[in-house]
Design an enzyme around this catalytic site. Structure first.
Site, mmCIF file in Angstrom:
data_model
loop_
_atom_site.group_PDB
_atom_site.id
_atom_site.type_symbol
_atom_site.label_atom_id
_atom_site.label_comp_id
_atom_site.label_asym_id
_atom_site.label_seq_id
_atom_site.Cartn_x
_atom_site.Cartn_y
_atom_site.Cartn_z
ATOM 1 N N CYS A 80 -21.311 9.940 -24.054
ATOM 2 C CA CYS A 80 -19.860 9.770 -23.914
ATOM 3 C C CYS A 80 -19.119 10.526 -25.024
ATOM 4 O O CYS A 80 -19.220 10.166 -26.192
ATOM 5 C CB CYS A 80 -19.527 8.279 -23.967
ATOM 6 S SG CYS A 80 -17.765 7.914 -24.103
ATOM 7 N N CYS A 83 -16.715 8.341 -26.935
ATOM 8 C CA CYS A 83 -17.445 7.504 -27.896
ATOM 9 C C CYS A 83 -17.755 8.308 -29.151
ATOM 10 O O CYS A 83 -17.604 7.818 -30.274
ATOM 11 C CB CYS A 83 -18.747 6.986 -27.291
ATOM 12 S SG CYS A 83 -18.550 5.993 -25.797
#
Length: 159
Positions: A80, A83
């Site tokens: 991600c 993230c």
């Protein structure tokens, strides 16, 4: 070679030079006019490294749930990019609040956390779920969250 042929040969070079100059000017404009807070260099590799380091320093889920401190659970995935981009913010918050707040990181790609992913309704990453000292959900954020937003809520819950 005639003067006309030489001029035709020079035209593509001049055009390429002009395009390169425009691209460089645009890049410099972006780099020089962006806000100072976003001027920190970020690459996916540095973000992934910070994400991994922060996960390694995180409080284990079972320990956090068993102690009386409020808890921030981050549901994340290594792949991600949001993230990864959030990892420096989370690392800085961890440094500032670690004495008074548990920081837990759960990788949604690991089957061992399937129950928690379901229980906390983590349908996207990153998801940040803040629990109070009685482990009740106080707030949930999904996606990129400014550091100031976290700090405001942390300061409220920690008194």
């Amino acid at each position: 070679m005639t003067a006309m042929a030489a001029a035709k040969e020079q035209f593509p070079r001049r055009r390429l030079t002009a395009v390169a100059a425009i691209l460089i000017a645009g890049l410099l404009t972006v780099l020089l006019t962006r806000p100072a807070e976003t001027a920190v260099s970020f690459t996916p590799l540095s973000g992934l490294m910070t994400l991994k380091a922060t996960a390694a320093e995180a409080v284990p889920y079972e320990v956090a749930i068993a102690n009386p401190k409020p808890t921030l659970i981050e549901f994340y995935a290594d792949w991600c990019t949001t993230c990864q981009a959030m990892s420096p913010t989370v690392a800085a918050l961890h440094q500032q609040y670690a004495e008074r707040l548990n920081f837990v990181m759960l990788d949604v790609d690991r089957p061992q956390w399937a129950s928690q992913v379901s229980d906390y309704g983590a349908s996207g990453v990153p998801q940040f779920t803040l629990l109070d000292s009685e482990q009740q959900v106080v707030k949930t954020w999904v996606g990129k969250v400014p550091k100031a937003v976290f700090k405001t809520v942390f300061d409220q819950i920690l008194g």
